[in-house]
Design a protein around this motif. Structure first.
Motif, mmCIF file in Angstrom:
data_model
loop_
_atom_site.group_PDB
_atom_site.id
_atom_site.type_symbol
_atom_site.label_atom_id
_atom_site.label_comp_id
_atom_site.label_asym_id
_atom_site.label_seq_id
_atom_site.Cartn_x
_atom_site.Cartn_y
_atom_site.Cartn_z
ATOM 1 N N SER A 63 0.833 -1.205 0.000
ATOM 2 C CA SER A 63 0.000 0.000 0.000
ATOM 3 C C SER A 63 0.869 1.256 0.000
ATOM 4 C CB SER A 63 -0.920 -0.001 1.221
ATOM 5 O OG SER A 63 -1.623 1.203 1.332
ATOM 6 N N ASN A 91 -3.631 3.135 -5.566
ATOM 7 C CA ASN A 91 -4.411 1.916 -5.745
ATOM 8 C C ASN A 91 -5.495 1.875 -4.662
ATOM 9 O OD1 ASN A 91 -5.424 -0.718 -5.834
ATOM 10 N ND2 ASN A 91 -3.475 -1.541 -6.556
ATOM 11 N N GLN A 92 -6.693 2.306 -5.027
ATOM 12 C CA GLN A 92 -7.762 2.430 -4.035
ATOM 13 C C GLN A 92 -8.220 1.087 -3.485
ATOM 14 O OE1 GLN A 92 -10.802 5.206 -4.688
ATOM 15 N NE2 GLN A 92 -9.391 6.823 -5.234
ATOM 16 N N SER A 93 -8.147 0.054 -4.291
ATOM 17 C CA SER A 93 -8.552 -1.272 -3.830
ATOM 18 C C SER A 93 -7.638 -1.755 -2.703
ATOM 19 C CB SER A 93 -8.519 -2.261 -5.002
ATOM 20 O OG SER A 93 -8.831 -3.546 -4.559
ATOM 21 N N ILE A 94 -6.343 -1.652 -2.925
ATOM 22 C CA ILE A 94 -5.381 -2.076 -1.901
ATOM 23 C C ILE A 94 -5.493 -1.192 -0.666
ATOM 24 C CG2 ILE A 94 -2.903 -2.218 -1.369
ATOM 25 C CD1 ILE A 94 -3.966 -4.520 -3.092
ATOM 26 N N ASN A 95 -5.613 0.118 -0.869
ATOM 27 C CA ASN A 95 -5.723 1.020 0.277
ATOM 28 C C ASN A 95 -7.006 0.779 1.064
ATOM 29 O OD1 ASN A 95 -3.264 2.283 -0.121
ATOM 30 N ND2 ASN A 95 -4.129 3.710 -1.594
ATOM 31 N N GLY A 96 -8.071 0.392 0.365
ATOM 32 C CA GLY A 96 -9.313 0.057 1.060
ATOM 33 C C GLY A 96 -9.133 -1.142 1.977
ATOM 34 N N TRP A 97 -8.442 -2.156 1.498
ATOM 35 C CA TRP A 97 -8.168 -3.328 2.338
ATOM 36 C C TRP A 97 -7.211 -2.970 3.467
ATOM 37 C CZ3 TRP A 97 -10.798 -7.560 2.789
ATOM 38 C CH2 TRP A 97 -11.578 -8.003 1.725
ATOM 39 N N ASN A 98 -6.213 -2.152 3.146
ATOM 40 C CA ASN A 98 -5.211 -1.816 4.154
ATOM 41 C C ASN A 98 -5.779 -0.957 5.281
ATOM 42 O OD1 ASN A 98 -2.518 -2.224 5.025
ATOM 43 N ND2 ASN A 98 -2.042 -0.121 4.457
ATOM 44 N N THR A 137 -5.774 7.531 3.000
ATOM 45 C CA THR A 137 -7.182 7.917 2.989
ATOM 46 C C THR A 137 -7.493 8.678 4.274
ATOM 47 O OG1 THR A 137 -7.702 5.891 1.781
ATOM 48 C CG2 THR A 137 -9.544 7.057 2.779
#
Length: 135
Positions: A31, A37-44, A115
């Motif tokens: 991340s 990378n919003q997908s990875i940051n969302g999980w992180n 975020t």
């Protein structure tokens, strides 16, 4: 016999823990290398090992006002400004609010995994000296 079984169970649990912690640390490192990378940051953001950073900002005029529902008087206010860590290190901060924020007030903005997760108003006296000097 029982001792061997107990050792196997303990070893299995330790391996599972190491794999989980390694995966969380890897997710956080990935991340950091891919901030867009919003997908990875969302999980992180769900990662308990990912740090939360705090930045101090002095509110300004919104950079953009987005009309969501004019009849219900619902707008989204976008803010883009510099924020400072407690050590005085600068970073560009982009955040939104559902109400227009008062100008020249101080906020502490929390960021996790690139975020903005929250903000709250603080008194000028609560801001660390190095950050206050930059604001």
């Amino acid at each position: 016999m029982r001792l061997k079984l107990l050792l196997r169970i303990i070893l299995t649990i330790l391996v599972i823990i190491v794999v989980i912690v390694g995966g969380l640390l890897g997710l956080n490192a990935y991340s950091d290398q891919h901030p867009n990378n919003q997908s990875i940051n969302g999980w992180n953001k769900l990662n308990p090992l990912a740090p939360t950073h705090e930045y101090y900002v002095k509110t300004q005029k919104p950079s953009k006002v987005e009309v969501v529902d004019k009849e219900k008087d619902f707008y989204i206010y976008h803010y883009n400004q510099a924020g400072y860590t407690k050590d005085g290190k600068a970073k560009k901060i982009d955040y939104t609010a559902s109400k227009k924020l008062k100008q020249n007030h101080y906020l502490v903005v929390s960021e996790k995994s690139h975020t903005i997760t929250s903000y709250k108003e603080v008194k000028q006296s609560e801001i660390p000296t190095k950050a206050k000097e930059k604001l």
